[in-house]
Write a protein that holds these residues in place. Structure first.
Motif, PDB file in Angstrom:
ATOM      1  N   MET A  82      12.659  -7.948  -2.698  1.00 40.44           N
ATOM      2  CA  MET A  82      11.293  -7.669  -2.262  1.00 40.44           C
ATOM      3  C   MET A  82      11.137  -7.961  -0.776  1.00 40.44           C
ATOM      4  O   MET A  82      11.592  -8.995  -0.271  1.00 40.44           O
ATOM      5  CB  MET A  82      10.304  -8.520  -3.060  1.00 40.44           C
ATOM      6  N   ILE A  83      10.519  -7.038  -0.057  1.00 42.36           N
ATOM      7  CA  ILE A  83      10.224  -7.205   1.360  1.00 42.36           C
ATOM      8  C   ILE A  83       8.756  -6.851   1.605  1.00 42.36           C
ATOM      9  O   ILE A  83       8.160  -6.088   0.849  1.00 42.36           O
ATOM     10  CB  ILE A  83      11.136  -6.335   2.249  1.00 42.36           C
ATOM     11  N   PRO A  84       8.150  -7.377   2.670  1.00 35.95           N
ATOM     12  CA  PRO A  84       6.733  -7.102   2.903  1.00 35.95           C
ATOM     13  C   PRO A  84       6.466  -5.844   3.720  1.00 35.95           C
ATOM     14  O   PRO A  84       5.381  -5.271   3.637  1.00 35.95           O
ATOM     15  CB  PRO A  84       6.264  -8.342   3.671  1.00 35.95           C
ATOM     16  N   ALA A  85       7.420  -5.426   4.540  1.00 34.84           N
ATOM     17  CA  ALA A  85       7.194  -4.289   5.437  1.00 34.84           C
ATOM     18  C   ALA A  85       8.530  -3.681   5.818  1.00 34.84           C
ATOM     19  O   ALA A  85       9.593  -4.292   5.640  1.00 34.84           O
ATOM     20  CB  ALA A  85       6.436  -4.734   6.689  1.00 34.84           C
ATOM     21  N   SER A 139       0.822  -1.208   0.000  1.00 35.93           N
ATOM     22  CA  SER A 139       0.000   0.000   0.000  1.00 35.93           C
ATOM     23  C   SER A 139       0.859   1.262   0.000  1.00 35.93           C
ATOM     24  O   SER A 139       0.540   2.243  -0.680  1.00 35.93           O
ATOM     25  CB  SER A 139      -0.945   0.000   1.208  1.00 35.93           C
ATOM     26  N   PHE A 140       1.972   1.258   0.741  1.00 39.07           N
ATOM     27  CA  PHE A 140       2.811   2.450   0.834  1.00 39.07           C
ATOM     28  C   PHE A 140       3.404   2.819  -0.518  1.00 39.07           C
ATOM     29  O   PHE A 140       3.304   3.971  -0.973  1.00 39.07           O
ATOM     30  CB  PHE A 140       3.917   2.245   1.858  1.00 39.07           C
ATOM     31  N   LEU A 141       4.033   1.871  -1.190  1.00 41.87           N
ATOM     32  CA  LEU A 141       4.697   2.185  -2.452  1.00 41.87           C
ATOM     33  C   LEU A 141       3.693   2.422  -3.573  1.00 41.87           C
ATOM     34  O   LEU A 141       3.882   3.317  -4.401  1.00 41.87           O
ATOM     35  CB  LEU A 141       5.669   1.062  -2.831  1.00 41.87           C
ATOM     36  N   ASN A 142       2.610   1.638  -3.627  1.00 43.47           N
ATOM     37  CA  ASN A 142       1.614   1.872  -4.670  1.00 43.47           C
ATOM     38  C   ASN A 142       0.997   3.261  -4.521  1.00 43.47           C
ATOM     39  O   ASN A 142       0.750   3.956  -5.514  1.00 43.47           O
ATOM     40  CB  ASN A 142       0.524   0.805  -4.607  1.00 43.47           C
ATOM     41  N   ARG A 143       0.755   3.661  -3.269  1.00 41.27           N
ATOM     42  CA  ARG A 143       0.148   4.975  -3.041  1.00 41.27           C
ATOM     43  C   ARG A 143       1.127   6.093  -3.363  1.00 41.27           C
ATOM     44  O   ARG A 143       0.775   7.076  -4.025  1.00 41.27           O
ATOM     45  CB  ARG A 143      -0.308   5.079  -1.585  1.00 41.27           C
ATOM     46  N   ARG A 144       2.371   5.950  -2.934  1.00 43.18           N
ATOM     47  CA  ARG A 144       3.334   7.026  -3.135  1.00 43.18           C
ATOM     48  C   ARG A 144       3.773   7.137  -4.592  1.00 43.18           C
ATOM     49  O   ARG A 144       4.071   8.232  -5.073  1.00 43.18           O
ATOM     50  CB  ARG A 144       4.551   6.801  -2.237  1.00 43.18           C
ATOM     51  N   PHE A 145       3.838   6.018  -5.296  1.00 45.43           N
ATOM     52  CA  PHE A 145       4.191   6.076  -6.708  1.00 45.43           C
ATOM     53  C   PHE A 145       2.973   6.355  -7.583  1.00 45.43           C
ATOM     54  O   PHE A 145       3.102   6.553  -8.785  1.00 45.43           O
ATOM     55  CB  PHE A 145       4.852   4.770  -7.155  1.00 45.43           C
ATOM     56  N   SER A 146       1.771   6.341  -6.977  1.00 48.10           N
ATOM     57  CA  SER A 146       0.523   6.674  -7.674  1.00 48.10           C
ATOM     58  C   SER A 146       0.368   5.874  -8.955  1.00 48.10           C
ATOM     59  O   SER A 146       0.132   6.419 -10.044  1.00 48.10           O
ATOM     60  CB  SER A 146       0.470   8.178  -7.984  1.00 48.10           C
ATOM     61  N   THR A 147       0.518   4.571  -8.838  1.00 51.60           N
ATOM     62  CA  THR A 147       0.416   3.724 -10.017  1.00 51.60           C
ATOM     63  C   THR A 147      -0.590   2.613  -9.781  1.00 51.60           C
ATOM     64  O   THR A 147      -0.997   2.335  -8.654  1.00 51.60           O
ATOM     65  CB  THR A 147       1.768   3.079 -10.356  1.00 51.60           C
ATOM     66  N   ALA A 184      -1.393  -1.601 -10.923  1.00 56.04           N
ATOM     67  CA  ALA A 184      -0.771  -2.837 -11.425  1.00 56.04           C
ATOM     68  C   ALA A 184       0.712  -2.920 -11.104  1.00 56.04           C
ATOM     69  O   ALA A 184       1.481  -3.554 -11.825  1.00 56.04           O
ATOM     70  CB  ALA A 184      -0.983  -2.969 -12.931  1.00 56.04           C
ATOM     71  N   GLY A 185       1.130  -2.281 -10.002  1.00 51.43           N
ATOM     72  CA  GLY A 185       2.507  -2.401  -9.563  1.00 51.43           C
ATOM     73  C   GLY A 185       3.531  -1.771 -10.478  1.00 51.43           C
ATOM     74  O   GLY A 185       4.680  -2.219 -10.541  1.00 51.43           O
ATOM     75  N   LEU A 186       3.164  -0.697 -11.192  1.00 55.36           N
ATOM     76  CA  LEU A 186       4.090  -0.050 -12.110  1.00 55.36           C
ATOM     77  C   LEU A 186       4.450   1.347 -11.628  1.00 55.36           C
ATOM     78  O   LEU A 186       3.633   2.045 -11.032  1.00 55.36           O
ATOM     79  CB  LEU A 186       3.482   0.049 -13.516  1.00 55.36           C
ATOM     80  N   ARG A 187       5.676   1.768 -11.901  1.00 56.79           N
ATOM     81  CA  ARG A 187       6.128   3.129 -11.658  1.00 56.79           C
ATOM     82  C   ARG A 187       6.189   3.854 -12.996  1.00 56.79           C
ATOM     83  O   ARG A 187       6.741   3.347 -13.970  1.00 56.79           O
ATOM     84  CB  ARG A 187       7.519   3.132 -11.030  1.00 56.79           C
ATOM     85  N   ILE A 188       5.627   5.048 -13.054  1.00 59.08           N
ATOM     86  CA  ILE A 188       5.603   5.824 -14.294  1.00 59.08           C
ATOM     87  C   ILE A 188       6.570   6.993 -14.170  1.00 59.08           C
ATOM     88  O   ILE A 188       6.520   7.756 -13.208  1.00 59.08           O
ATOM     89  CB  ILE A 188       4.195   6.358 -14.596  1.00 59.08           C
ATOM     90  N   ASN A 189       7.473   7.130 -15.134  1.00 58.05           N
ATOM     91  CA  ASN A 189       8.353   8.288 -15.211  1.00 58.05           C
ATOM     92  C   ASN A 189       7.567   9.429 -15.836  1.00 58.05           C
ATOM     93  O   ASN A 189       7.201   9.371 -17.018  1.00 58.05           O
ATOM     94  CB  ASN A 189       9.591   7.961 -16.055  1.00 58.05           C
ATOM     95  N   THR A 190       7.253  10.464 -15.038  1.00 60.74           N
ATOM     96  CA  THR A 190       6.396  11.541 -15.527  1.00 60.74           C
ATOM     97  C   THR A 190       7.056  12.372 -16.620  1.00 60.74           C
ATOM     98  O   THR A 190       6.383  13.093 -17.342  1.00 60.74           O
ATOM     99  CB  THR A 190       6.002  12.465 -14.359  1.00 60.74           C
ATOM    100  N   LYS A 203       8.142   1.029 -15.225  1.00 62.09           N
ATOM    101  CA  LYS A 203       8.838  -0.178 -14.799  1.00 62.09           C
ATOM    102  C   LYS A 203       8.148  -0.711 -13.561  1.00 62.09           C
ATOM    103  O   LYS A 203       7.402   0.007 -12.866  1.00 62.09           O
ATOM    104  CB  LYS A 203      10.315   0.097 -14.513  1.00 62.09           C
ATOM    105  N   SER A 204       8.383  -1.969 -13.274  1.00 62.56           N
ATOM    106  CA  SER A 204       7.728  -2.606 -12.139  1.00 62.56           C
ATOM    107  C   SER A 204       8.281  -2.086 -10.829  1.00 62.56           C
ATOM    108  O   SER A 204       9.481  -1.788 -10.720  1.00 62.56           O
ATOM    109  CB  SER A 204       7.906  -4.130 -12.203  1.00 62.56           C
ATOM    110  N   ILE A 205       7.412  -1.978  -9.835  1.00 58.10           N
ATOM    111  CA  ILE A 205       7.856  -1.660  -8.480  1.00 58.10           C
ATOM    112  C   ILE A 205       8.523  -2.897  -7.892  1.00 58.10           C
ATOM    113  O   ILE A 205       7.992  -4.008  -7.993  1.00 58.10           O
ATOM    114  CB  ILE A 205       6.665  -1.231  -7.604  1.00 58.10           C
ATOM    115  N   ALA A 206       9.687  -2.715  -7.302  1.00 53.59           N
ATOM    116  CA  ALA A 206      10.430  -3.843  -6.726  1.00 53.59           C
ATOM    117  C   ALA A 206       9.988  -4.147  -5.306  1.00 53.59           C
ATOM    118  O   ALA A 206      10.266  -5.227  -4.795  1.00 53.59           O
ATOM    119  CB  ALA A 206      11.926  -3.554  -6.751  1.00 53.59           C
TER     120      ALA A 206
END
Length: 345
Positions: A334-337, A63-71, A73-79, A85-88
């Motif tokens: 990859m880590i869970p927390a 939830s933290f990374l998906n919310r902060r990267f605002s993506t 399907a687990g992707l990071r978008i270069n604005t 690319k996929s979030i690790a």
């Protein structure tokens, strides 16, 4: 404002070096393993602090990374370029998002993956007073780490401003017949040494809790399993697994919490010896005056447990607001927390 005593504890060739009063210092030690006649050196790095000098934030990676990267399907978008690319779901990505805050001292991984390739934590997790996952019965998940025990603080008549976040470790009994299964309740929490049902009240007062392990040094409220020298947990005694990298949380009689990374494979007995060794704390005169020999620590240790192990073991630590972060161990897996350690201003 209390002074933050953060230490980089890097293994050196010296023996039982004393921790200086400076904000950062190097120490080293040799550790006797299993009482044998050979000395094993354990390389480690750590951050140590008084709880009233920092704030600890528990993050659930998904939830933290998906919310902060605002993506999605687990992707990071270069604005800028529009590429993705996929979030690790890695510790490095957490630092990327929080490291601009000069008060961030460290980021620390917590817990184990439920299954490979998904950042879902295995076992119990409570985040901001909301239970995210039930308790799991597993041989390496034998503790609940509460980041702040409000009930304990109230019993002591203390305030959060005075005490900071009070860490607490609950023992979880492993049920072999239910190995790696989620349990319908918290009934396998070990209530030994407790009374008046306080353990449930303590757990209810914890807003952020995560299931970790194995236990390394049992809390003093639990009975001594081995000898009055220290309270080595049964997880250590029964450990027959190959050595692994470890990240460890420990609470000591000086009132310091320490997060330690041992990046090279190590067995649990070696970790237990390390956190029970006087050289890990420097001056220990104030820690060895317990009148009850059955509860006496070897030096300053009160309890210790592994936050995570295996390929999840890594830390990112910063020595001062303007310093470059120091990377120890694996920070791209990859880590869970994770836990973010911030200085209080």
């Amino acid at each position: 404002m209390p002074v933050l005593r953060t230490l980089i504890l890097a293994m050196a060739t010296m023996t039982h070096a004393t921790v200086a009063d400076a904000d950062w210092a190097e120490v080293g030690q040799n550790i006797w393993i299993n009482g044998g006649d050979q000395v094993a050196e354990v390389d480690f790095a750590a951050v140590r602090f008084k709880p009233n000098a920092v704030n600890l934030s528990l993050l659930e990676m998904n939830s933290f990374l998906n919310r902060r990267f605002s993506t999605a399907a687990g992707l990071r978008i270069n604005t800028t370029t529009g590429s993705s690319k996929s979030i690790a779901y890695s510790l490095r990505e957490v630092w990327e998002l929080v490291g601009d805050d000069p008060n961030v001292v460290a980021v620390v991984p917590v817990g184990y993956l439920e299954s490979a390739g998904r950042p879902q934590i295995a076992g119990f997790m409570r985040l901001r007073d909301q239970d995210q996952n039930p308790l799991m019965s597993a041989p390496n998940l034998t503790a609940l780490y509460c980041l702040d025990n409000d009930a304990w603080r109230e019993r002591q008549g203390r305030t959060k401003e005075d005490s900071g976040q009070i860490p607490y470790l609950f023992a979880v009994d492993f049920a072999p017949g239910s190995a790696f299964r989620y349990l319908p309740s918290l009934t396998t929490l070990n209530e030994e040494g407790r009374s008046d049902g306080r353990i449930s009240g303590d757990l209810d007062s914890c807003e952020n809790v995560v299931q970790i392990g194995p236990r390394i040094i049992d809390p003093r409220r639990l009975s001594v399993e081995v000898s009055p020298r220290n309270r080595v947990a049964l997880d250590v005694i029964k450990d027959d697994r190959p050595p692994q990298p470890r990240v460890v949380v420990s609470w000591d009689l000086t009132g310091h919490l320490t997060f330690t990374i041992i990046a090279k494979p190590v067995n649990l007995r070696s970790v237990a010896e390390m956190v029970a060794d006087a050289g890990f704390y420097g001056t220990t005169d104030a820690c060895s005056q317990d009148a009850d020999p059955d509860n006496r620590s070897a030096s300053c240790e009160y309890w210790a447990a592994a936050l995570t192990s295996f390929e999840h073991a890594g830390m990112i630590i910063r020595d001062g607001a303007d310093a470059e972060p120091q990377i120890v161990g694996q920070v791209d897996t990859m880590i869970p927390a994770a836990i973010v350690v911030r200085r209080l201003q």
